[in-house]
Write an enzyme that holds these catalytic residues in place. Structure first.
Site, PDB file in Angstrom:
ATOM      1  N   SER A 142       0.824  -1.200   0.000  1.00 55.36           N
ATOM      2  CA  SER A 142       0.000   0.000   0.000  1.00 55.36           C
ATOM      3  C   SER A 142       0.869   1.264   0.000  1.00 55.36           C
ATOM      4  O   SER A 142       1.667   1.451  -0.917  1.00 55.36           O
ATOM      5  CB  SER A 142      -0.942  -0.045   1.210  1.00 55.36           C
ATOM      6  OG  SER A 142      -1.950   0.931   1.109  1.00 55.36           O
ATOM      7  N   ASP A 226      -8.768  -6.882  -4.340  1.00 57.79           N
ATOM      8  CA  ASP A 226      -8.307  -5.631  -3.717  1.00 57.79           C
ATOM      9  C   ASP A 226      -9.269  -4.502  -4.079  1.00 57.79           C
ATOM     10  O   ASP A 226      -9.401  -4.142  -5.251  1.00 57.79           O
ATOM     11  CB  ASP A 226      -6.892  -5.295  -4.206  1.00 57.79           C
ATOM     12  CG  ASP A 226      -6.240  -4.172  -3.401  1.00 57.79           C
ATOM     13  OD1 ASP A 226      -6.964  -3.314  -2.867  1.00 57.79           O
ATOM     14  OD2 ASP A 226      -4.998  -4.167  -3.303  1.00 57.79           O
ATOM     15  N   HIS A 261      -6.587  -6.356  -0.107  1.00 52.68           N
ATOM     16  CA  HIS A 261      -5.522  -5.366   0.037  1.00 52.68           C
ATOM     17  C   HIS A 261      -4.682  -5.742   1.254  1.00 52.68           C
ATOM     18  O   HIS A 261      -4.990  -5.356   2.387  1.00 52.68           O
ATOM     19  CB  HIS A 261      -6.142  -3.978   0.224  1.00 52.68           C
ATOM     20  CG  HIS A 261      -5.152  -2.858   0.174  1.00 52.68           C
ATOM     21  ND1 HIS A 261      -4.514  -2.473  -0.977  1.00 52.68           N
ATOM     22  CD2 HIS A 261      -4.681  -2.038   1.153  1.00 52.68           C
ATOM     23  CE1 HIS A 261      -3.710  -1.454  -0.727  1.00 52.68           C
ATOM     24  NE2 HIS A 261      -3.783  -1.175   0.567  1.00 52.68           N
TER      25      HIS A 261
END
Length: 435
Positions: A142, A226, A261
């Site tokens: 991320s 995600d 994610h």
């Protein structure tokens, strides 16, 4: 008002430095654009949360006392930052009034407070182990993936490989102004623009020559489930490295796994498609679980040995303020895993830096899940790799504890001497001392 990047006139200020050092030119760049940057940042805090539908839900801090952590959402804003317009009579000759000055003073005050807080942390210094400077690599999730890209581009002559898990291309935010969330997390950012930015910054001497990127080994991962950083963004990252002429056999792109994610671990985590909790999931691959830490390290280094059944030591906490972490708005403590065999300079161990994601620092999740349990350390133990886990906590300027990929620490955030990149570079240099 838009954040200014290389496409919006930054290079003229950079080149005016003549023979001055890259560091001085970056300071000039930051000073010239601080007013416009301050205005954009204040609006950006409003927009960041809007990218995540469940960000306002109440949630509990996850516990790692069991193998399945409690669920919680990563992206949440504890409050709102109001944006006021000064009356025209209160504005200065430049039309911006005192907002840029006030925000700059506020940023400086926050930096001073962060430095003072970090300076009282009773953590040790990183050991100088004489690690091999030719075997430095990075990875991240991320915001940490954005930072891994930034670090490996800025110091491409010193980084041999990078692992990017659900991140975005280099210098994505500045050209998009307040729309950077939609473009850099949910859109299709143009890889060509990122590549041109890297070329221009390299030409100005504020990052390493881009030719160094071509020799890197690159691992990319995008989960099909995600919902935070969409696969289209990671496709742009892939295109960026293609433009950098990374060899096809050195550019791995895993994009068919139904992961959310998150980091994908074979040791801890929630169900594969989760987009919450501590952002670590377990995903089956055949009859086993996919081991992403092992996949990243193997792609970069070509590992010779299986992960160790047990570790020779435990992770250590170190004082990040010694390396500029306070002024970079980083946490007081970082963590490292140094295998016992690597404490001998003759071992010439590799160094791998892991950048956590937003809301994923050790203090935020209240556990050692990332720096001790994710799975990197067992591979590091058996293959002679020193693991570095720098940390960023939440603050007023960074309410979700993200690594800086849009400019809250300064407009030179993506350059070689940007506050956070420079602090981590100093940490790596410490581990290399004696080599």
């Amino acid at each position: 008002m838009r954040l200014r990047g290389v496409q919006y006139g930054a290079r003229a200020g950079l080149r005016a430095g003549g023979q001055r050092s890259g560091q001085q030119r970056e300071r000039n760049y930051r000073a010239q654009h601080i007013a416009s940057h301050s205005c954009a940042l204040r609006g950006a805090h409003h927009r960041f949360c809007s990218a995540f539908p469940r960000c306002s839900r109440a949630r509990r801090r996850p516990s790692l006392s069991t193998s399945r952590p409690q669920r919680s959402m990563l992206f949440s804003l504890p409050g709102r930052i109001s944006v006021e317009r000064l009356p025209s009579s209160s504005r200065g000759a430049n039309g911006r009034g005192h907002r840029g000055v006030n925000m700059r003073a506020f940023s400086i005050l926050l930096s001073m407070l962060a430095w003072c807080w970090a300076s009282v942390v009773t953590a040790q210094e990183l050991p100088a182990v004489g690690a091999d400077p030719a075997k430095v690599s990075v990875s991240g999730l991320s915001s940490g993936a954005f930072m891994a890209v930034q670090y490996s581009v800025a110091w491409s002559s010193e980084v041999m490989g990078v692992g990017v898990v659900a991140g975005g291309p280099y210098n994505c935010a500045p050209p998009n102004g307040l729309g950077f969330i939609n473009v850099c997390m949910r859109g299709s950012p143009p890889a060509e623009r990122s590549w041109r930015a890297a070329q221009d910054f390299a030409r100005d001497g504020v990052i390493d020559p881009v030719a160094g990127i071509a020799r890197q080994r690159v691992y990319l991962f995008s989960g099909t489930k995600d919902s935070v950083v969409l696969p289209s963004v990671m496709a742009a990252v892939h295109d960026f490295y293609g433009k950098a002429k990374v060899a096809p056999d050195a550019l791995a792109f895993v994009r068919t796994m139904p992961a959310g994610h998150a980091f994908v671990s074979a040791e801890i985590g929630e169900s594969c498609g989760e987009n919450g909790g501590i952002f670590v999931v377990e995903c089956p691959l055949g009859t086993a679980l996919y081991d992403q830490p092992g996949a990243i390290l193997n792609h970069i280094y070509g590992l010779k040995f299986k992960p160790a059944a047990s570790l020779s030591t435990t992770p250590i906490a170190f004082d990040q303020a010694r390396y500029g972490g306070g002024s970079a708005l980083m946490a007081g403590k970082g963590y490292a895993y140094v295998p016992t065999a690597c404490r001998v300079a003759a071992a010439r161990c590799a160094v791998h830096v892991v950048f956590h994601g937003c809301k994923q620092s050790a203090d935020t999740i209240g556990s050692d899940a990332i720096y001790a349990k994710l799975g990197y350390n067992r591979w590091a133990e058996s293959n002679g790799i020193v693991m570095l886990y720098p940390q960023v906590n939440a603050s007023a300027m960074n309410p979700m504890g993200c690594w800086d990929w849009w400019g809250y620490s300064g407009l030179n955030f993506q350059l070689r001497h940007g506050p956070q990149i420079d602090a981590v570079h100093q940490m790596v240099k410490r581990l290399l001392q004696g080599s």
